[in-house]
Design a protein around this motif. Structure first.
Motif, PDB file in Angstrom:
ATOM      1  N   PHE A   1       0.923  -1.236  -0.127  1.00 36.27           N
ATOM      2  CA  PHE A   1      -0.074   0.166   0.099  1.00 36.27           C
ATOM      3  C   PHE A   1       0.877   1.338   0.179  1.00 36.27           C
ATOM      4  O   PHE A   1       0.901   1.875   0.956  1.00 36.27           O
ATOM      5  N   ALA A   2       1.601   1.444  -1.114  1.00 34.08           N
ATOM      6  CA  ALA A   2       2.666   2.628  -1.084  1.00 34.08           C
ATOM      7  C   ALA A   2       1.504   3.787  -1.340  1.00 34.08           C
ATOM      8  O   ALA A   2       0.845   3.752  -1.821  1.00 34.08           O
ATOM      9  N   LEU A   3       2.293   4.903  -0.691  1.00 32.06           N
ATOM     10  CA  LEU A   3       1.476   6.288  -0.841  1.00 32.06           C
ATOM     11  C   LEU A   3       1.518   6.894  -2.004  1.00 32.06           C
ATOM     12  O   LEU A   3       2.555   6.508  -2.844  1.00 32.06           O
ATOM     13  N   PRO A   4       0.331   7.451  -2.656  1.00 32.12           N
ATOM     14  CA  PRO A   4       0.400   7.904  -3.938  1.00 32.12           C
ATOM     15  C   PRO A   4       1.207   9.107  -4.087  1.00 32.12           C
ATOM     16  O   PRO A   4       1.465   9.652  -3.137  1.00 32.12           O
ATOM     17  N   ALA A   5       1.703   9.435  -5.394  1.00 32.13           N
ATOM     18  CA  ALA A   5       2.544  10.728  -5.413  1.00 32.13           C
ATOM     19  C   ALA A   5       1.583  11.865  -5.077  1.00 32.13           C
ATOM     20  O   ALA A   5       0.659  11.998  -5.657  1.00 32.13           O
ATOM     21  N   SER A   6       2.292  12.973  -4.670  1.00 37.80           N
ATOM     22  CA  SER A   6       1.628  14.157  -4.470  1.00 37.80           C
ATOM     23  C   SER A   6       0.925  14.713  -5.637  1.00 37.80           C
ATOM     24  O   SER A   6       1.550  14.945  -6.684  1.00 37.80           O
ATOM     25  N   ALA A   7      -0.372  15.272  -5.358  1.00 35.42           N
ATOM     26  CA  ALA A   7      -1.039  15.843  -6.491  1.00 35.42           C
ATOM     27  C   ALA A   7      -0.748  17.206  -6.687  1.00 35.42           C
ATOM     28  O   ALA A   7      -0.190  17.860  -5.650  1.00 35.42           O
ATOM     29  N   THR A   8      -0.958  17.901  -7.998  1.00 33.52           N
ATOM     30  CA  THR A   8      -0.719  19.363  -8.112  1.00 33.52           C
ATOM     31  C   THR A   8      -2.199  19.914  -8.287  1.00 33.52           C
ATOM     32  O   THR A   8      -2.758  19.604  -9.220  1.00 33.52           O
ATOM     33  N   GLY A   9      -2.308  20.978  -7.490  1.00 30.28           N
ATOM     34  CA  GLY A   9      -3.469  21.783  -7.559  1.00 30.28           C
ATOM     35  C   GLY A   9      -3.327  23.130  -8.076  1.00 30.28           C
ATOM     36  O   GLY A   9      -2.104  23.329  -8.223  1.00 30.28           O
TER      37      GLY A   9
ATOM     38  N   ILE B   1       2.609  19.181 -14.895  1.00 30.65           N
ATOM     39  CA  ILE B   1       2.350  18.765 -13.489  1.00 30.65           C
ATOM     40  C   ILE B   1       2.577  17.645 -13.437  1.00 30.65           C
ATOM     41  O   ILE B   1       2.627  16.533 -14.207  1.00 30.65           O
ATOM     42  N   ARG B   2       2.700  17.053 -12.114  1.00 35.21           N
ATOM     43  CA  ARG B   2       2.996  15.660 -11.517  1.00 35.21           C
ATOM     44  C   ARG B   2       1.696  14.792 -11.658  1.00 35.21           C
ATOM     45  O   ARG B   2       1.850  13.593 -12.060  1.00 35.21           O
ATOM     46  N   ARG B   3       0.853  15.216 -11.274  1.00 28.60           N
ATOM     47  CA  ARG B   3      -0.556  14.420 -10.976  1.00 28.60           C
ATOM     48  C   ARG B   3      -1.829  15.391 -10.661  1.00 28.60           C
ATOM     49  O   ARG B   3      -1.593  16.266  -9.993  1.00 28.60           O
ATOM     50  N   LEU B   4      -2.721  15.133 -11.180  1.00 32.84           N
ATOM     51  CA  LEU B   4      -4.161  15.800 -10.727  1.00 32.84           C
ATOM     52  C   LEU B   4      -4.622  15.499  -9.415  1.00 32.84           C
ATOM     53  O   LEU B   4      -4.490  14.320  -9.142  1.00 32.84           O
ATOM     54  N   ASP B   5      -5.442  16.461  -8.794  1.00 34.26           N
ATOM     55  CA  ASP B   5      -6.296  16.210  -7.786  1.00 34.26           C
ATOM     56  C   ASP B   5      -7.356  15.217  -8.014  1.00 34.26           C
ATOM     57  O   ASP B   5      -7.701  15.101  -9.409  1.00 34.26           O
ATOM     58  N   TYR B   6      -7.755  14.682  -6.832  1.00 34.80           N
ATOM     59  CA  TYR B   6      -8.985  13.638  -7.090  1.00 34.80           C
ATOM     60  C   TYR B   6     -10.045  14.225  -7.748  1.00 34.80           C
ATOM     61  O   TYR B   6     -10.505  15.248  -7.284  1.00 34.80           O
ATOM     62  N   GLY B   7     -10.679  13.603  -8.819  1.00 33.95           N
ATOM     63  CA  GLY B   7     -11.808  14.373  -9.359  1.00 33.95           C
ATOM     64  C   GLY B   7     -11.609  15.366 -10.500  1.00 33.95           C
ATOM     65  O   GLY B   7     -12.329  15.714 -11.230  1.00 33.95           O
ATOM     66  N   GLU B   8     -10.390  15.775 -10.509  1.00 35.32           N
ATOM     67  CA  GLU B   8      -9.867  16.825 -11.345  1.00 35.32           C
ATOM     68  C   GLU B   8      -9.518  15.971 -12.911  1.00 35.32           C
ATOM     69  O   GLU B   8      -9.034  15.036 -12.894  1.00 35.32           O
ATOM     70  N   THR B   9      -9.973  16.679 -13.973  1.00 33.97           N
ATOM     71  CA  THR B   9      -9.326  16.378 -15.373  1.00 33.97           C
ATOM     72  C   THR B   9      -8.285  17.428 -15.785  1.00 33.97           C
ATOM     73  O   THR B   9      -8.271  18.472 -15.121  1.00 33.97           O
ATOM     74  N   ILE B  10      -7.581  17.029 -16.622  1.00 35.22           N
ATOM     75  CA  ILE B  10      -6.701  17.826 -17.657  1.00 35.22           C
ATOM     76  C   ILE B  10      -7.284  19.128 -18.218  1.00 35.22           C
ATOM     77  O   ILE B  10      -7.039  20.219 -18.062  1.00 35.22           O
TER      78      ILE B  10
ATOM     79  N   VAL C   1      -1.002  22.849 -21.345  1.00 43.26           N
ATOM     80  CA  VAL C   1      -0.873  21.918 -19.943  1.00 43.26           C
ATOM     81  C   VAL C   1      -0.645  20.572 -20.169  1.00 43.26           C
ATOM     82  O   VAL C   1      -1.443  19.922 -21.050  1.00 43.26           O
ATOM     83  N   LEU C   2       0.244  20.067 -19.448  1.00 43.77           N
ATOM     84  CA  LEU C   2       0.414  18.534 -19.609  1.00 43.77           C
ATOM     85  C   LEU C   2       0.531  17.836 -18.449  1.00 43.77           C
ATOM     86  O   LEU C   2       1.439  18.348 -17.578  1.00 43.77           O
ATOM     87  N   ASP C   3      -0.024  16.610 -17.938  1.00 40.74           N
ATOM     88  CA  ASP C   3       0.044  15.980 -17.009  1.00 40.74           C
ATOM     89  C   ASP C   3       1.023  14.783 -17.146  1.00 40.74           C
ATOM     90  O   ASP C   3       0.600  13.882 -17.929  1.00 40.74           O
ATOM     91  N   VAL C   4       2.100  14.555 -16.514  1.00 40.89           N
ATOM     92  CA  VAL C   4       3.383  13.852 -16.903  1.00 40.89           C
ATOM     93  C   VAL C   4       2.979  12.204 -16.272  1.00 40.89           C
ATOM     94  O   VAL C   4       3.650  11.463 -16.787  1.00 40.89           O
ATOM     95  N   VAL C   5       2.151  12.108 -15.280  1.00 38.98           N
ATOM     96  CA  VAL C   5       1.549  10.750 -15.082  1.00 38.98           C
ATOM     97  C   VAL C   5       0.662   9.960 -15.954  1.00 38.98           C
ATOM     98  O   VAL C   5       1.120   8.901 -16.604  1.00 38.98           O
ATOM     99  N   THR C   6      -0.040  10.875 -16.620  1.00 35.04           N
ATOM    100  CA  THR C   6      -1.118  10.415 -17.615  1.00 35.04           C
ATOM    101  C   THR C   6      -0.663  10.826 -18.988  1.00 35.04           C
ATOM    102  O   THR C   6      -1.105  10.204 -19.843  1.00 35.04           O
ATOM    103  N   ASN C   7      -0.103  11.501 -19.349  1.00 35.61           N
ATOM    104  CA  ASN C   7       0.422  12.221 -20.545  1.00 35.61           C
ATOM    105  C   ASN C   7      -0.810  12.767 -21.358  1.00 35.61           C
ATOM    106  O   ASN C   7      -0.934  13.063 -22.464  1.00 35.61           O
ATOM    107  N   ASN C   8      -1.865  13.269 -20.316  1.00 32.79           N
ATOM    108  CA  ASN C   8      -2.961  14.027 -20.924  1.00 32.79           C
ATOM    109  C   ASN C   8      -2.663  15.305 -20.988  1.00 32.79           C
ATOM    110  O   ASN C   8      -1.612  15.803 -20.326  1.00 32.79           O
ATOM    111  N   SER C   9      -3.128  16.027 -22.111  1.00 36.69           N
ATOM    112  CA  SER C   9      -2.855  17.220 -22.089  1.00 36.69           C
ATOM    113  C   SER C   9      -4.108  18.243 -22.618  1.00 36.69           C
ATOM    114  O   SER C   9      -5.020  17.707 -23.203  1.00 36.69           O
TER     115      SER C   9
END
Length: 232
Positions: free
Chosen positions: A25-33, A83-92, A117-125
């Motif tokens: 149960f490794a902790l997830p990477a910190s999200a970017t708001g 950005i590193r990762r989106l907040d929960y429920g957020e989309t690019i 804008v580019l999310d480098v975890v999902t590569n969504n832009s």
């Protein structure tokens, strides 16, 4: 024997359980708001914010120099954000909307602005443009930059530097009034069958191994605990 049981119960078993929980149960990477991205105002020479830490300093300098020249010659301002990762429920898409509105809250401030804008975890832009930009950079071309020019190098192996350089080149050309070079040409690749597992198959296999290991651990650890505490 009783002393050995006590030693195992108090020292060894908690260490094993802690290691299992940490691995499973490794902790997830910190999200970017949006609130974590520094404020940028029109006219400020902040062209690249690499919060995803994927762009080399050399290439960040090249992009900044290119869009700085574009801004001086045309008044068109282009900014890139990773950005590193989106907040929960957020989309690019919602992230790009909120950041564009935060940086440029009025139609006048948005007029000559382009934000990619580019999310480098999902590569969504996602890309956002002001009203005056749309007279030079059509919505079709803008979306092509985000979904093709930026994405092709990423699909070919997470080539973030090339992806952002290519996007900067294409945007700079179009926004300076030159013909659109279009998206990158993707060469067809012939699929050759082989005996090696695909990445998807390997990932699926690893997932099965983890599930089996967790099921075994969930069975063995309670039994071992019961035996160590209650076995005579």
């Amino acid at each position: 024997m009783q002393r050995l049981h006590r030693y195992l119960s108090y020292y060894i078993l908690p260490l094993l359980l802690g290691a299992w929980l940490w691995g499973g149960f490794a902790l997830p990477a910190s999200a970017t708001g949006v609130y974590q991205i520094p404020q940028v105002n029109p006219g400020e020479p902040t062209w690249v914010i690499d919060d995803g830490d994927k762009i080399s300093r050399l290439n960040e300098g090249k992009i900044s120099e290119q869009v700085e020249q574009l801004a001086q010659e045309t008044g068109q301002e282009v900014r890139f954000v990773t950005i590193r990762r989106l907040d929960y429920g957020e989309t690019i898409e919602t992230f790009a909307d909120q950041l564009f509105q935060k940086w440029f809250p009025t139609p006048e401030a948005q007029a000559n602005q382009t934000l990619l804008v580019l999310d480098v975890v999902t590569n969504n832009s996602a890309i956002r443009t002001g009203e005056k930009v749309k007279t030079v950079l059509s919505e079709e071309i803008a979306q092509s930059v985000a979904s093709e020019t930026l994405q092709v190098p990423l699909r070919e192996g997470d080539k973030y530097n090339q992806a952002l350089l290519d996007a900067s080149d294409r945007l700079s050309l179009v926004l300076s009034g030159q013909p659109d070079p279009g998206p990158p040409v993707v060469a067809d690749r012939v699929k050759v069958e082989g005996t090696f597992a695909t990445p998807e198959e390997t990932q699926e296999s690893n997932a099965i191994v983890w599930v089996v290991a967790l099921l075994i651990a969930a069975t063995v650890i309670p039994m071992a605990t019961y035996y160590l505490f209650y076995a005579k």
